[in-house]
Design an enzyme around this catalytic site. Structure first.
Site, PDB file in Angstrom:
ATOM      1  N   ILE A  18      21.459  24.278   8.096  1.00 21.59           N
ATOM      2  CA  ILE A  18      20.918  23.064   7.514  1.00 21.59           C
ATOM      3  C   ILE A  18      19.678  23.477   6.732  1.00 21.59           C
ATOM      4  CG2 ILE A  18      21.847  21.552   9.296  1.00 21.59           C
ATOM      5  CD1 ILE A  18      19.135  21.363  10.570  1.00 21.59           C
ATOM      6  N   ASP A  19      19.322  22.686   5.742  1.00 20.31           N
ATOM      7  CA  ASP A  19      18.220  23.052   4.865  1.00 20.31           C
ATOM      8  C   ASP A  19      16.921  23.232   5.651  1.00 20.31           C
ATOM      9  OD1 ASP A  19      19.975  22.784   2.755  1.00 20.31           O
ATOM     10  OD2 ASP A  19      19.340  20.743   2.265  1.00 20.31           O
ATOM     11  N   LYS A  20      16.046  24.058   5.090  1.00 20.07           N
ATOM     12  CA  LYS A  20      14.759  24.328   5.729  1.00 20.07           C
ATOM     13  C   LYS A  20      14.007  23.046   6.043  1.00 20.07           C
ATOM     14  CE  LYS A  20      10.359  26.723   4.882  1.00 20.07           C
ATOM     15  NZ  LYS A  20       9.600  27.604   3.952  1.00 20.07           N
TER      16      LYS A  20
ATOM     17  N   THR B 149      15.253  20.034   6.358  1.00 19.62           N
ATOM     18  CA  THR B 149      16.050  19.064   7.115  1.00 19.62           C
ATOM     19  C   THR B 149      15.901  19.397   8.588  1.00 19.62           C
ATOM     20  OG1 THR B 149      17.656  18.755   5.335  1.00 19.62           O
ATOM     21  CG2 THR B 149      18.372  18.196   7.547  1.00 19.62           C
TER      22      THR B 149
ATOM     23  N   ARG C 215      22.570  15.440   0.186  1.00 23.18           N
ATOM     24  CA  ARG C 215      21.529  15.166  -0.810  1.00 23.18           C
ATOM     25  C   ARG C 215      22.148  14.951  -2.185  1.00 23.18           C
ATOM     26  NH1 ARG C 215      17.674  20.136   0.050  1.00 23.18           N
ATOM     27  NH2 ARG C 215      16.379  19.071  -1.517  1.00 23.18           N
TER      28      ARG C 215
END
Length: 326
Positions: free
Chosen positions: A145-147, A149, A251
Site C-alpha cells: 500500500i502507498d507510503k 496510505t 486514487r
C-alpha cells in the site's frame, strides 16, 4: 565520473531525431528510453555515463540530433538493515504477520525512503524467519500500500506462506476494503469503476486510466456518508472494495469520477471547498485520506479464515468528525 572499469554496464543507444533537437537532453532521452526516468538519466549524465561521439554529455546540454550511448550500471542489491521500530501487530504466527501500518511508512526501501520502512521494522521484529522470496530488498513483502496510505498489510515469514499468499492475491481471492474521504461524492452512490491503469505518459510519477495497454483494474465503491448539502455534497466517506490491486488504483479511479481523495497531492486536481480545506487543516491531515480498513483471507498454510479490521487513524477520524459539522 564513469570509469573504463564499468565492464558490467548495459549500454543503451538512442537516436535523437531532428524534431527533438534543442530539448533538455534528459527529457529527450527519457522519451526515447521508457525504461529510464528523467531522474535516473540526470544521475547518469552527472556521472558521465551518457556520451555522444565518445565524449561525455554535459547534464545541462540541449539535445542534438544523432546517436547517444547510455552506460547503465547493474543495480546494487539492497540489503535493508533491521530497525527497532514499534509495530502494531494484529496477528502473528510462524508463517505470517499482519500489521496495521501507519501513514508515512514506506513498505520497503527505495530511493528517498531507504530507512524507516516496514521491511526494516519487520527484519528487527521477525529476525531470520522473514521470507526471502520477495528478494533482498523486499523480504516478506507480498502486497503493497502507498507510503502515505495507512492500514492493514500482511507479510510472509516462510516461503510456503509467501507462495500461498501470492497465489491468493494473483487470483483476487482476498477481501480488501479501503475507506476514503473524498472531495464531493461519487455518483451514483454505489457502483463499479473499471478501467486499465498504466504509468502516465505525461508524468512518470503518476498512474492514469488508459484506453489501450495497461493493467485491468476494478474497484467497487459505496458512499457511506455525505458531508454538506445533500444535493451537492462537499465531501463523502466512501468504502472501496478492491477486485484487483494496481498501483494507486483507488486514487486513480476515484479521481476519474471527479471525487479524488482529500489531501491527495498527486490526483487531487483542484482544491476542495474552503470549509473542507479548513477541516483538513484543523484535523492535521497531511496526506491522502485513504485507509486500508479490512483485510481478509484464508491462511495459506493452516486454511483458517482470517479477517482483520483497522479503525480510522487519528487524522482521518478527526477529519470525519469535522466534516460532519458542515
Amino acid at each position: 565520473m564513469a570509469s573504463e572499469a564499468d565492464e558490467e554496464s548495459e549500454v543503451l543507444t538512442a537516436e535523437v531525431p531532428a524534431e527533438l533537437a534543442g530539448e533538455r537532453i534528459d527529457k529527450a532521452l527519457a522519451g526515447l528510453l521508457p525504461t529510464l526516468s528523467r531522474a535516473r538519466l540526470q544521475a547518469l549524465l552527472a556521472e558521465g555515463r551518457v556520451t555522444r561521439g565518445g565524449a561525455p554529455v554535459d547534464a545541462k546540454a540541449k539535445a542534438q540530433a544523432g546517436a547517444y550511448a547510455i552506460a547503465v550500471p547493474p543495480p546494487e542489491p539492497a540489503e535493508p538493515q533491521p530497525e527497532a521500530i514499534p509495530l502494531t501487530v494484529l496477528f502473528e504466527d510462524a508463517h505470517l504477520i499482519v500489521v496495521d501500518k501507519p501513514a508515512g511508512m514506506a513498505m520497503h526501501p527505495a530511493p528517498g525512503s531507504e530507512r524507516g520502512t516496514l521491511v526494516n521494522a519487520l527484519l528487527a521484529h521477525c529476525g531470520d524467519s522473514l521470507s526471502g522470496i520477495g528478494g533482498v530488498a523486499r523480504p516478506g513483502v507480498v502486497h503493497r500500500i502507498d507510503k502515505e496510505t495507512s492500514g492493514v498489510v500482511v507479510a510472509a515469514k516462510t516461503d510456503a506462506a509467501h507462495q500461498g499468499l501470492s497465489a491468493l492475491f494473483a487470483a483476487h481471492d482476498i477481501e480488501r476494503v479501503y475507506i476514503a474521504l473524498t472531495r464531493g461524492a461519487p455518483r451514483p452512490e454505489r457502483g463499479v469503476i473499471e478501467g486499465a491503469i498504466a504509468r502516465s505518459a505525461h508524468d512518470r510519477k503518476k498512474m492514469a486510466l488508459v484506453k489501450s495497454g495497461g493493467r485491468h483494474a476494478v474497484t467497487h465503491y459505496a458512499v457511506e456518508r455525505v458531508f454538506g448539502p445533500q444535493e451537492r455534497p462537499l465531501a463523502a466517506r466512501v468504502a472501496c472494495r478492491l477486485e484487483t490491486g494496481r498501483t494507486h488504483q483507488i486514487r486513480v479511479h476515484l479521481a476519474s469520477k471527479g471525487t479524488p481523495c482529500l489531501g491527495d497531492p498527486t490526483y487531487g486536481s483542484g482544491p476542495p471547498a474552503e470549509a473542507v480545506r479548513e477541516a483538513i487543516r484543523q484535523a492535521g491531515l497531511a496526506r491522502q485520506a485513504l485507509h486500508a480498513a479490512v483485510l481478509g483471507f484464508r491462511h495459506p498454510v493452516s486454511g483458517q479464515a482470517l479477517r482483520f479490521e483497522s479503525p480510522l487513524p487519528a487524522d482521518m477520524a478527526a477529519l470525519e468528525v469535522l466534516l460532519g459539522r458542515l
